[in-house]
Design a protein around this motif. Sequence first.
Motif, PDB file in Angstrom:
ATOM      1  N   ASP A  35       0.765  -1.220   0.147  1.00 55.12           N
ATOM      2  CA  ASP A  35      -0.080   0.066   0.144  1.00 55.12           C
ATOM      3  C   ASP A  35       0.744   1.325   0.027  1.00 55.12           C
ATOM      4  O   ASP A  35       0.522   2.482   0.404  1.00 55.12           O
ATOM      5  CB  ASP A  35      -0.961   0.017   1.281  1.00 55.12           C
ATOM      6  CG  ASP A  35      -0.148  -0.168   2.638  1.00 55.12           C
ATOM      7  OD1 ASP A  35       1.081  -0.274   2.384  1.00 55.12           O
ATOM      8  OD2 ASP A  35      -0.772  -0.111   3.675  1.00 55.12           O
ATOM      9  N   LYS A  36       1.997   1.184  -0.410  1.00 48.51           N
ATOM     10  CA  LYS A  36       3.119   2.377  -0.307  1.00 48.51           C
ATOM     11  C   LYS A  36       4.105   2.424  -1.714  1.00 48.51           C
ATOM     12  O   LYS A  36       4.826   1.285  -1.626  1.00 48.51           O
ATOM     13  CB  LYS A  36       3.679   2.663   1.002  1.00 48.51           C
ATOM     14  CG  LYS A  36       4.483   3.999   0.992  1.00 48.51           C
ATOM     15  CD  LYS A  36       4.919   3.970   2.421  1.00 48.51           C
ATOM     16  CE  LYS A  36       3.721   4.301   3.561  1.00 48.51           C
ATOM     17  NZ  LYS A  36       4.195   4.793   4.602  1.00 48.51           N
ATOM     18  N   LYS A 281       0.456   7.301  -9.384  1.00 49.57           N
ATOM     19  CA  LYS A 281      -0.983   7.442  -9.141  1.00 49.57           C
ATOM     20  C   LYS A 281      -1.878   6.607 -10.127  1.00 49.57           C
ATOM     21  O   LYS A 281      -2.886   5.901  -9.890  1.00 49.57           O
ATOM     22  CB  LYS A 281      -1.340   8.719  -8.780  1.00 49.57           C
ATOM     23  CG  LYS A 281      -0.893   9.323  -7.700  1.00 49.57           C
ATOM     24  CD  LYS A 281      -1.221  11.014  -7.537  1.00 49.57           C
ATOM     25  CE  LYS A 281      -0.810  11.434  -5.939  1.00 49.57           C
ATOM     26  NZ  LYS A 281      -1.057  12.724  -5.948  1.00 49.57           N
ATOM     27  N   ASN A 284      -1.088   2.588 -10.241  1.00 50.79           N
ATOM     28  CA  ASN A 284      -1.356   1.558  -8.870  1.00 50.79           C
ATOM     29  C   ASN A 284      -2.731   1.933  -8.376  1.00 50.79           C
ATOM     30  O   ASN A 284      -2.905   2.914  -6.987  1.00 50.79           O
ATOM     31  CB  ASN A 284      -0.117   2.095  -7.689  1.00 50.79           C
ATOM     32  CG  ASN A 284       1.079   1.511  -8.180  1.00 50.79           C
ATOM     33  OD1 ASN A 284       1.571   0.509  -8.215  1.00 50.79           O
ATOM     34  ND2 ASN A 284       1.868   2.797  -8.947  1.00 50.79           N
ATOM     35  N   ALA A 285      -3.702   1.774  -8.946  1.00 46.22           N
ATOM     36  CA  ALA A 285      -4.851   2.018  -8.394  1.00 46.22           C
ATOM     37  C   ALA A 285      -5.313   1.287  -6.950  1.00 46.22           C
ATOM     38  O   ALA A 285      -6.074   1.677  -6.381  1.00 46.22           O
ATOM     39  CB  ALA A 285      -6.204   1.419  -9.541  1.00 46.22           C
ATOM     40  N   SER A 286      -4.688   0.386  -6.644  1.00 53.76           N
ATOM     41  CA  SER A 286      -4.798  -0.230  -5.120  1.00 53.76           C
ATOM     42  C   SER A 286      -4.216   0.608  -4.236  1.00 53.76           C
ATOM     43  O   SER A 286      -4.610   0.442  -2.928  1.00 53.76           O
ATOM     44  CB  SER A 286      -4.357  -1.663  -5.325  1.00 53.76           C
ATOM     45  OG  SER A 286      -2.959  -1.906  -5.237  1.00 53.76           O
ATOM     46  N   VAL A 287      -3.271   1.529  -4.580  1.00 50.31           N
ATOM     47  CA  VAL A 287      -2.611   2.382  -3.459  1.00 50.31           C
ATOM     48  C   VAL A 287      -3.545   3.668  -3.252  1.00 50.31           C
ATOM     49  O   VAL A 287      -3.729   4.487  -4.391  1.00 50.31           O
ATOM     50  CB  VAL A 287      -1.347   2.546  -3.852  1.00 50.31           C
ATOM     51  CG1 VAL A 287      -0.560   3.480  -3.085  1.00 50.31           C
ATOM     52  CG2 VAL A 287      -0.586   1.258  -4.048  1.00 50.31           C
ATOM     53  N   SER A 288      -3.706   3.950  -2.100  1.00 46.39           N
ATOM     54  CA  SER A 288      -4.376   5.223  -1.915  1.00 46.39           C
ATOM     55  C   SER A 288      -3.593   6.378  -2.160  1.00 46.39           C
ATOM     56  O   SER A 288      -2.338   6.261  -2.432  1.00 46.39           O
ATOM     57  CB  SER A 288      -4.651   5.405  -0.538  1.00 46.39           C
ATOM     58  OG  SER A 288      -3.667   5.577   0.393  1.00 46.39           O
ATOM     59  N   GLU A 289      -4.065   7.597  -2.480  1.00 49.95           N
ATOM     60  CA  GLU A 289      -3.154   9.095  -2.712  1.00 49.95           C
ATOM     61  C   GLU A 289      -2.240   9.236  -1.617  1.00 49.95           C
ATOM     62  O   GLU A 289      -1.054   9.605  -1.983  1.00 49.95           O
ATOM     63  CB  GLU A 289      -4.339   9.989  -3.045  1.00 49.95           C
ATOM     64  CG  GLU A 289      -3.659  11.201  -3.689  1.00 49.95           C
ATOM     65  CD  GLU A 289      -4.606  12.244  -4.157  1.00 49.95           C
ATOM     66  OE1 GLU A 289      -4.201  13.292  -4.111  1.00 49.95           O
ATOM     67  OE2 GLU A 289      -5.460  11.794  -4.869  1.00 49.95           O
ATOM     68  N   ASP A 290      -2.494   8.649  -0.607  1.00 49.51           N
ATOM     69  CA  ASP A 290      -1.509   9.166   0.462  1.00 49.51           C
ATOM     70  C   ASP A 290      -0.541   8.034   0.545  1.00 49.51           C
ATOM     71  O   ASP A 290       0.652   8.174   1.070  1.00 49.51           O
ATOM     72  CB  ASP A 290      -2.296   9.115   2.021  1.00 49.51           C
ATOM     73  CG  ASP A 290      -3.200  10.462   2.028  1.00 49.51           C
ATOM     74  OD1 ASP A 290      -3.148  11.134   1.438  1.00 49.51           O
ATOM     75  OD2 ASP A 290      -4.134  10.155   2.863  1.00 49.51           O
ATOM     76  N   GLY A 291      -0.708   6.782  -0.147  1.00 45.90           N
ATOM     77  CA  GLY A 291       0.273   5.867  -0.211  1.00 45.90           C
ATOM     78  C   GLY A 291       1.510   6.077  -1.424  1.00 45.90           C
ATOM     79  O   GLY A 291       2.237   5.292  -1.305  1.00 45.90           O
TER      80      GLY A 291
END
Length: 407
Positions: A35-36, A281, A284-291
Amino acid sequence: MAAADTSLADQIAQCVIDSYRALPKRGKPTSKGPDKEEWTVLAGFVIEDTRPEASQRLTCVALGTGLKCLHSKQLRPFGDTVHDSHAEVVARRALVVYLMNQLHQPQTMPPVFGTHSGSAKHRLDSQLLLHLYTSQCPCGDASVDSLKTAEDEDEEPQLKRRRVNDGVIRGHQDFASLGTLRLKPGRADSIPTLSMSCSDKIARWNAVGVQGSLLAQLIDPIYLSSIVVGDLFNQQSIDRALNQRVARALADKRLPSGFRATQCTIEQATVVFERSQTAMKANNASVSEDGVVTADSSIYWFLGAASSVALVNGQRQGAKVRRDACQTKKLWPDICKLALFHKYRELFPQSQEVSTYRQEKDRAAEYQAVKACLAESPEFGAWVRCPEEYESFDTAGCVQTAAEDSR
């Protein structure tokens, strides 16, 4: 190999990206878990050989990555640390190393430099052009409009903002002020940096050249032919920040021979750098914007180097910091002030009577005269200069006191 119909801008961008991809993984952005993901900015200098018989038209000669810089309390007086590790600045310092190496022992044929009648200085071959690629619009004034559109402005209360100098804005603040000097970004309540924005530094290169003050004593100024920008591209903003400010500042000035207010061409690259913030961004759809987070390290490389070098907090990755002493020579980054000073002395041993790095820089009288012209203008008058205490070291990294300097 670039297709025949690919724009020159995209060819330049691809040339830098290909050179980056060929480097080892050390210091490059990585996945920090499911997630990062890290992202960074890539910048590089490309020499274009316009001679019809040239076997290779475009050559990347220096590159850098990075988004970090040291705040004022982290600076060291020995010259062994890179204060500003933004990609464009790292790449430019790597370019200086490349140019010094070319003067010392040319690695390309035909050579990059030649001499010209009436001057003892070297000059970049007239059929060679220098281009700068950066994967994201330079921080500072050039990117203000794009960031404002993205609604990234720091909304923290004005009272929490630490002031540095009248006429200089800190990072992502006061987007309504255009054409102004800005320091490198940082949280509004954090300790300020003393590093001017990349927009400001590149703009000054359009007046003094990219070679720096040390080499200005040996070579004529070298100017950018173009800057190629990836993300956050805004033609009008970039032109205002890099070209128009310098044109206004020097409009009525009589500059030393060889110096001028250059207007570099501004081009957009459609080639995507895979570790840019936009690409990370999007892919990596599975990663949140903060990730999607900024990479802690940066790297530099120049043509002829055995490999790239990774930096963390301005020092070689893995190097143990000596709190109150200069690092040993083998740990100096090639692009730090101390290493450049030491290499310059090898090129120009006649300057041995000068004891400190600042004194050596000040010997470049014509270069300093152009900087003084800029400093007299409203556009550049509030420039924050590195305090002399961080440039009073000799070629061994020993700090010289005023008493020692006067001997």
